[in-house]
Design a protein around this motif. Structure first.
Motif, short mmCIF file in Angstrom:
data_model
loop_
_atom_site.label_atom_id
_atom_site.label_comp_id
_atom_site.label_asym_id
_atom_site.label_seq_id
_atom_site.Cartn_x
_atom_site.Cartn_y
_atom_site.Cartn_z
N ASP A 1 0.84 -1.21 0.00
CA ASP A 1 0.00 0.00 0.00
C ASP A 1 0.87 1.25 0.00
O ASP A 1 0.59 2.23 -0.71
N ASN A 2 1.93 1.20 0.78
CA ASN A 2 2.83 2.36 0.88
C ASN A 2 3.57 2.59 -0.43
O ASN A 2 3.76 3.74 -0.84
N GLU A 3 3.92 1.49 -1.09
CA GLU A 3 4.61 1.61 -2.37
C GLU A 3 3.72 2.18 -3.45
O GLU A 3 4.18 2.85 -4.38
N THR B 1 1.39 4.35 -2.77
CA THR B 1 0.93 5.67 -2.32
C THR B 1 1.91 6.70 -2.87
O THR B 1 3.10 6.66 -2.58
#
Lengths: 69, 172
Positions: free
Chosen positions: B167-169, B171
């Motif tokens: 998810d962070n990648e 974002t």
């Protein structure tokens, strides 16, 4: 996802290339490509702020909500 | 990073040590039987000889063998995890799955090992020997169960972390 990114449209209106925009806002072209293609799961306000400043537009010009059936 | 290297080295050492044990049982032991005749054997503190094995002895041998194999399989999967950790693939699906599998095998082997201890303790009572001692024999299955459960929980944590990482990648 129901949120559509109309970044290509705004870039075309401003006659700017993706590479230029990526450099201006400080993200990689790969990440910008992820955003344009709709594969991104989230966008930071700081990134949205930088895009709107670079393209002199409103968030609504870039983001569009389409109801999924 | 030295720690993953030392971790893999230690697991490899234990793995080959246990592998040598399997080789010993299937190769050396029958060889010794034909040379020494009827050697005395000790099964979890229970002394006997090959020709005087009872049902209790066979149950200890059976459960003990399954325990050994399960523990060996746990080590096999842990070796895979160590290899992936060494190449810094912390959030790989293979790492997570192997860690979970390794933990499961360790947990089952600890339960069976505890069963073996109970059988040998019962056998000794029937023979009139009661030996209550505070040592690693009784705490070892509990320790192995703790390690197994920790690996299972850690694999769940890594699975959740993998989702957050992805998810962070994605974002921007």
């Amino acid at each position: 996802m129901a949120i559509i990114i109309n970044l290509d449209v705004v870039l075309a209106k401003r006659k700017m290339r993706s590479k230029e925009l990526a450099k201006m806002i400080g993200i990689t072209t790969a990440n910008l490509s992820i955003l344009k293609s709709g594969k991104a799961k989230a966008i930071r306000f700081s990134t949205l702020d930088a895009i709107c400043e670079a393209l002199d537009c409103q968030p609504g010009d870039i983001l569009e909500y389409v109801l999924e059936k | 990073m030295k720690k993953p290297f030392i971790f893999k080295l230690l697991i490899d050492l234990v793995y080959y040590y246990f592998f040598a044990g399997i080789v010993g049982v299937f190769v050396i032991f029958p060889f010794l039987y034909f040379i020494l005749g009827n050697p005395k054997i000790e099964l979890v503190g229970v002394e006997t000889s090959l020709e005087s094995l009872t049902f209790m002895h066979w149950s200890i041998i059976l459960f003990g063998s399954i325990t050994y194999i399960l523990f060996f399989k746990g080590l096999y999967h842990l070796r895979k995890v160590a290899r992936f950790l060494l190449s810094k693939k912390f959030f790989s699906l293979t790492t997570i799955q192997n860690l979970n599998t390794s933990g499961t095998y360790f947990l089952y082997s600890s339960i069976l090992y505890f069963t073996v201890l109970v059988i040998s303790f019962t056998f000794k009572i029937f023979k009139g020997h009661i030996n209550l001692s505070f040592n690693t024999t009784t705490t070892l299955p509990i320790l192995i169960a703790i390690i197994g459960l920790f690996f299972i929980l850690q694999s769940k944590v890594l699975k959740i972390a993998k989702v957050y990482k992805e998810d962070n990648e994605l974002t921007i």
